[in-house]
Design an enzyme around this catalytic site. Structure first.
Site, short mmCIF file in Angstrom:
data_model
loop_
_atom_site.label_atom_id
_atom_site.label_comp_id
_atom_site.label_asym_id
_atom_site.label_seq_id
_atom_site.Cartn_x
_atom_site.Cartn_y
_atom_site.Cartn_z
N ASP A 278 0.86 -1.18 0.00
CA ASP A 278 0.00 0.00 0.00
C ASP A 278 0.90 1.24 0.00
OD1 ASP A 278 -2.30 1.44 0.03
OD2 ASP A 278 -2.51 1.41 2.21
N GLU A 318 -4.56 15.77 8.92
CA GLU A 318 -4.57 16.76 7.84
C GLU A 318 -5.17 18.08 8.32
OE1 GLU A 318 -5.72 13.73 7.65
OE2 GLU A 318 -5.01 12.69 5.85
N PHE A 346 -16.33 15.26 7.73
CA PHE A 346 -16.11 14.62 6.43
C PHE A 346 -16.97 13.36 6.32
CE2 PHE A 346 -14.08 11.35 3.88
CZ PHE A 346 -13.83 12.02 2.69
N SER A 347 -17.52 13.14 5.12
CA SER A 347 -18.26 11.90 4.87
C SER A 347 -17.83 11.33 3.53
CB SER A 347 -19.78 12.16 4.87
OG SER A 347 -20.17 12.84 3.71
N ARG A 351 -17.49 13.66 0.37
CA ARG A 351 -16.03 13.80 0.25
C ARG A 351 -15.59 15.23 0.60
NH1 ARG A 351 -14.61 12.03 -5.57
NH2 ARG A 351 -16.65 12.96 -5.97
N SER A 353 -15.64 18.35 4.05
CA SER A 353 -15.92 18.75 5.43
C SER A 353 -15.94 20.27 5.44
CB SER A 353 -14.85 18.22 6.39
OG SER A 353 -13.58 18.77 6.09
N LYS A 365 -14.26 22.27 2.36
CA LYS A 365 -12.99 21.84 1.77
C LYS A 365 -13.09 20.34 1.52
CE LYS A 365 -9.85 20.44 5.53
NZ LYS A 365 -10.73 20.36 6.70
N ASP A 484 -5.08 -4.40 7.31
CA ASP A 484 -5.55 -4.22 8.69
C ASP A 484 -7.06 -4.13 8.80
OD1 ASP A 484 -5.99 -1.78 7.56
OD2 ASP A 484 -4.74 -0.63 8.95
#
Length: 648
Positions: A278, A318, A346-347, A351, A353, A365, A484
């Site tokens: 990843d 972030e 944010f969702s 995409r 928030s 943003k 994970d």
């Protein structure tokens, strides 16, 4: 070593009653051979026992982590977390808590049983399990919802659903794996054992026929000498060290704070053809930091204020980095206008928030595409600027006020220190590295180029990993990956080596055949190196053992049979004292070489990333050459010592 045990029984019989096998040598001679064979068996068992002790020590260290604890079992499973009071739970012993129960945990509590957070977020001290002093966040609704028995809550409160019954916790299963894995032979080891058994059968047949061949040339070959010849020809050295090589390899994995569920997983790591890595957290640091606010079609101050306002209550790394950058730029806003209840989280659907101000102003943003869909005014040059950021490996976020885009926030996620060199090392080992990331094509291409990776996949969904794993496996290659999340579980189970993160979900940990207690995805690179070292150690010592047997053949045959076949005296270049001294010297050497090689089997041969052909040549020269020379020198020296001591 079964054949050695049978030979020991025969020599014991010869010692007690030599006429049974027409023995012509003195009793002390047979007794000496018997004692040497007994020591050979002891040294062989010692090699395996020493390795097993290391595994047991690790199991004991895990058992020491198990503590008796109490838990706060909820009387009503449906109660909301913020409504829980002392009257809503009962404090019970940990062993009374059953799978399916709900427990309440607050600051200072020890998690009584493995489970999943169903409500809440808290800082957890997992140092007792992982050895890492840095606390971790466990929260509901994501891939970080797994909590482990014996860890401590450092802050806040949690509502936890117990997912493990008594005796089935993560620690219980890991202890069982450590204790049983050292006793389970791997497929490669079983194959090697069968090959060694085939060699032994061939040598046994050859040695038995030699007695009748001796009769044909009017030579009575003593059974004890034939036993010595058989022991000299059989690959007893590698046979005695196989188990210790396997267990030592698994022990090296545990030193990296990784629990391997089987020796097969470690071996497979050494044979891997490809790794799926990843980008975020494995190749890069995983911490996207705001580097710059880029004005596009607006005033600088207006954009800077909007960036700070939209991120003021954003607790993600972030979001915090945006606030920090704004403070570094001396951006000031009226904090009284910023209300936490007006913050828009944010969702995945939007995409975005942001925050709504008291005067009705909307500040948002998010991803450039999402904000463009939301906005009504899009400035010229926005797409070009976003592409420039992506081309440099960054992630652009667009910022809009009242559906008017003001500019961009540039986030950068740096490569991990030394990751490029480690990937290059893997490729030199013959392991192809493949990057799979959910980022856009431009960002993925930039990071792949910087890391030295040729094959990469962008905008890659986690559920697509299993298709990639199956595709690679269908081409006849072994594949490894890390994961994970619950959505990683199918691919982890399908991969030949699946390294699950301790911080991940229970589903991921169940699916993988290894669990990294440090939750560091780059550990897979270390596992590959350990697996290759294990295979190299086995190959090196096998080469030594076979070469060793060949040399002893040329030492024993002329000495034993030259009396009946004088022509063999021509190849008796070692000029050994007598057939009896050769037999004793050879058996002593065979017995001593096993403990001499135990440290190498336990430590593993030095391994460097080189091509297979180069490694093969090095093995043949170093270990093959040593195996050919060592018996001649050692047997000659032991023979001379026996003569000097007056034994012969």
């Amino acid at each position: 070593m079964f054949v050695v045990e049978l030979c020991t029984i025969l020599t014991i019989i010869l010692t007690i009653y030599p006429p049974l096998f027409s023995g012509q040598e003195p009793t002390w001679y047979y007794l000496t051979i018997t004692l040497i064979l007994v020591f050979t068996l002891l040294f062989a068992n010692y090699a395996e026992s020493l390795a097993e002790l290391q595994g047991e020590a690790h199991a004991d260290s895990l058992k020491a982590l198990q503590v008796e604890s109490e838990g706060k079992r909820l009387k009503n499973k449906d109660i909301e977390l913020d409504e829980i009071t002392e009257a809503d739970y009962e404090v019970v012993a940990g062993e009374e808590i059953e799978k399916g129960d709900y427990v309440f945990a607050e600051k200072g509590d020890i998690i009584p049983r493995d489970g999943e957070v169903v409500e809440g977020s808290a800082s957890i001290d997992e140092s007792a399990i992982t050895g890492e002093s840095e606390p971790v966040i466990r929260e509901s609704g994501g891939d970080r919802n797994s909590v482990t028995e014996g860890t401590e809550v450092l802050s806040d409160v949690l509502k936890i659903e117990v997912t493990a019954a008594v005796g089935e916790s993560f620690l219980d299963r890991m202890i069982d794996l450590v204790e049983t894995a050292s006793r389970q032979k791997t497929p490669n080891e079983i194959s090697m054992t069968l090959i060694l058994a085939s060699f032994t059968f061939v040598y046994l047949t050859a040695v038995v026929t030699m007695r009748f061949f001796g009769m044909y040339v009017d030579m009575n070959v003593d059974v004890a000498n034939l036993i010595a010849l058989l022991i000299g020809l059989m690959p007893t050295t590698i046979g005695a060290l196989l188990a210790s090589i396997r267990i030592a390899g698994m022990t090296r994995v545990t030193r990296e704070n990784i629990i391997a569920k089987s020796g097969k997983a470690v071996e497979s790591a050494g044979d891997l053809d490809a790794l799926i890595l990843d980008k975020t957290g494995t190749i890069t640091t995983g911490e996207r930091i705001a580097e710059e606010f880029i004005v596009v079609g607006s005033e600088k101050n207006e954009l800077y204020k909007a960036c700070l306002q939209s991120s003021y209550f954003d607790e993600t790394p972030e979001g915090r980095s945006v606030v920090n950058l704004a403070h570094d730029l001396d951006v000031e806003v009226d904090e009284s206008e910023l209300k936490k209840e007006k913050f828009v989280e944010f969702s995945a659907k939007t995409r975005m928030s942001g925050i709504d101000l008291p005067d009705g102003t909307e500040i948002r943003k998010g991803s450039v595409e999402a904000v463009k869909e939301y906005a009504e005014e899009i400035p010229d040059g926005l797409t070009d600027k976003a592409h420039e950021i992506a081309d440099s490996g960054g992630t652009p976020l667009a910022v809009a006020v009242d559906k008017r885009i003001l500019g961009l926030i540039e986030l950068q996620d740096e490569l991990k220190i030394g990751i490029k060199a480690r990937i290059q090392e893997l490729q030199e080992m013959g392991v192809k590295c493949i990057m799979a990331t959910g980022d856009n094509e431009r960002t993925a291409r930039y990071v792949a180029e910087q890391a030295g990776i040729e094959e990469y996949y962008s905008e890659f969904k986690p559920e697509e990993k299993i298709a990639l794993v199956e595709k690679i496996q269908k081409s006849g290659k072994l594949i490894g990956m890390t994961g994970d999340g619950t959505n990683d579980a199918p691919a982890l189970a399908k991969a030949d080596v699946g390294l699950a993160m301790q911080a991940g979900t229970n589903a991921a940990k169940e699916a993988g055949n290894m669990v990294d207690l440090d939750s560091d995805p780059t550990k897979l690179i270390e596992v590959v190196a350990i697996g290759k070292q294990l295979l190299m150690t086995r190959g090196s010592l096998t080469t030594f053992s076979i070469a060793n047997d060949i040399s002893r053949y040329f030492a024993l045959i002329p000495a034993i049979f030259s009396a009946g076949i004088p022509a063999l005296q021509q190849i008796n270049f070692m000029n050994l004292y007598s057939p009896q001294s050769v037999v004793i010297a050879s058996l002593i050497y065979n017995s001593l070489i096993i403990p001499f090689l135990i440290p190498l089997a336990m430590k593993g041969v030095d391994y460097k990333a080189e091509s297979s052909s180069k490694l093969l040549r090095k093995n043949l020269v170093i270990y093959g050459g040593a195996g050919l020379i060592a018996p001649f020198i050692s047997i000659k020296l032991i023979d001379m010592l026996l003569v000097m001591l007056g034994v012969f």
